[in-house]
Design a protein around this motif. Structure first.
Motif, PDB file in Angstrom:
ATOM      1  N   PHE A  49       0.836  -1.190   0.000  1.00  0.00           N
ATOM      2  CA  PHE A  49       0.000   0.000   0.000  1.00  0.00           C
ATOM      3  C   PHE A  49       0.875   1.244   0.000  1.00  0.00           C
ATOM      4  O   PHE A  49       1.900   1.272   0.680  1.00  0.00           O
ATOM      5  N   LEU A  51      -0.200   4.820   1.223  1.00  0.00           N
ATOM      6  CA  LEU A  51      -1.297   5.582   1.820  1.00  0.00           C
ATOM      7  C   LEU A  51      -0.745   6.853   2.437  1.00  0.00           C
ATOM      8  O   LEU A  51       0.105   6.791   3.334  1.00  0.00           O
ATOM      9  N   ASN A  55       4.524   3.943   2.856  1.00  0.00           N
ATOM     10  CA  ASN A  55       4.425   2.611   2.279  1.00  0.00           C
ATOM     11  C   ASN A  55       4.264   1.553   3.355  1.00  0.00           C
ATOM     12  O   ASN A  55       4.898   1.622   4.408  1.00  0.00           O
ATOM     13  N   ALA A  65      -0.503  -1.295   8.514  1.00  0.00           N
ATOM     14  CA  ALA A  65      -1.112  -0.393   7.526  1.00  0.00           C
ATOM     15  C   ALA A  65      -2.478   0.087   8.008  1.00  0.00           C
ATOM     16  O   ALA A  65      -3.302  -0.720   8.420  1.00  0.00           O
ATOM     17  N   VAL A  67      -5.429   0.433   6.956  1.00  0.00           N
ATOM     18  CA  VAL A  67      -6.246   0.087   5.797  1.00  0.00           C
ATOM     19  C   VAL A  67      -7.617   0.769   5.799  1.00  0.00           C
ATOM     20  O   VAL A  67      -8.240   0.889   4.749  1.00  0.00           O
ATOM     21  N   LEU A  70      -8.524   3.322   3.206  1.00  0.00           N
ATOM     22  CA  LEU A  70      -8.958   2.954   1.856  1.00  0.00           C
ATOM     23  C   LEU A  70     -10.464   3.100   1.676  1.00  0.00           C
ATOM     24  O   LEU A  70     -10.938   3.394   0.580  1.00  0.00           O
ATOM     25  N   ARG A  87      -1.683  -3.223  -9.966  1.00  0.00           N
ATOM     26  CA  ARG A  87      -1.828  -1.999  -9.169  1.00  0.00           C
ATOM     27  C   ARG A  87      -3.206  -1.375  -9.382  1.00  0.00           C
ATOM     28  O   ARG A  87      -3.656  -1.195 -10.503  1.00  0.00           O
ATOM     29  N   ASP A  94      -3.022   7.667  -3.811  1.00  0.00           N
ATOM     30  CA  ASP A  94      -2.629   6.435  -3.134  1.00  0.00           C
ATOM     31  C   ASP A  94      -2.780   5.271  -4.116  1.00  0.00           C
ATOM     32  O   ASP A  94      -3.402   5.412  -5.167  1.00  0.00           O
ATOM     33  N   VAL A  96      -2.765   0.577  -4.321  1.00  0.00           N
ATOM     34  CA  VAL A  96      -2.688  -0.737  -3.703  1.00  0.00           C
ATOM     35  C   VAL A  96      -2.123  -1.687  -4.753  1.00  0.00           C
ATOM     36  O   VAL A  96      -2.619  -1.747  -5.870  1.00  0.00           O
TER      37      VAL A  96
END
Length: 125
Positions: A49, A51, A55, A65, A67, A70, A87, A94, A96
């Motif tokens: 990721f 974000l 990284n 992370a 998450v 997201l 990807r 951002d 993933v």
């Protein structure tokens, strides 16, 4: 299983329709993301990721992370980075990365849901 093919980007491109990510699942054994008509993109090997310019990597087990960042983000496009890395670019900048490999086991599952004929449509790598 098999390496990524350019047709997967063609299949995923129409799903970047402005609908945000509405669900994330992070477990000991897989990572899943859902948005638009995609019921799930499930990675069992590794996910990386980016974000807010930081990284992170998940490769099973616990992950630091954030998450939850997201959820609500909008998928913008998909691209194949390597023959084993897909990807998802997000409108925020951002991204993933979903990884698979050439092992005999499924590492990446893309579930497009049920089609008009009542059949479940999936791509498995």
């Amino acid at each position: 299983m098999r390496s990524l093919e350019s047709k997967i980007v063609e299949y995923l491109s129409p799903t970047c329709d402005g609908e945000p990510i509405h669900a994330i699942l992070l477990s000991m054994f897989d990572f899943q993301i859902s948005y638009s008509i995609i019921e799930r993109i499930q990675a069992k090997k590794k996910v990386a990721f980016s974000l807010r310019e930081k990284n992170y990597v998940w490769n099973g087990g616990l992950c630091e992370a954030p998450v939850w960042l997201l959820v609500g983000q909008v998928p913008k496009s998909f691209e194949i980075i390597t023959k084993f890395t897909l990807r998802m670019n997000l409108a925020s900048g951002d991204y993933v990365d979903f990884f698979c490999d050439d092992s005999p086991f499924e590492e990446l599952i893309i579930d497009f849901g049920i089609n008009e004929d009542g059949a479940r449509v999936m791509e498995i790598f």
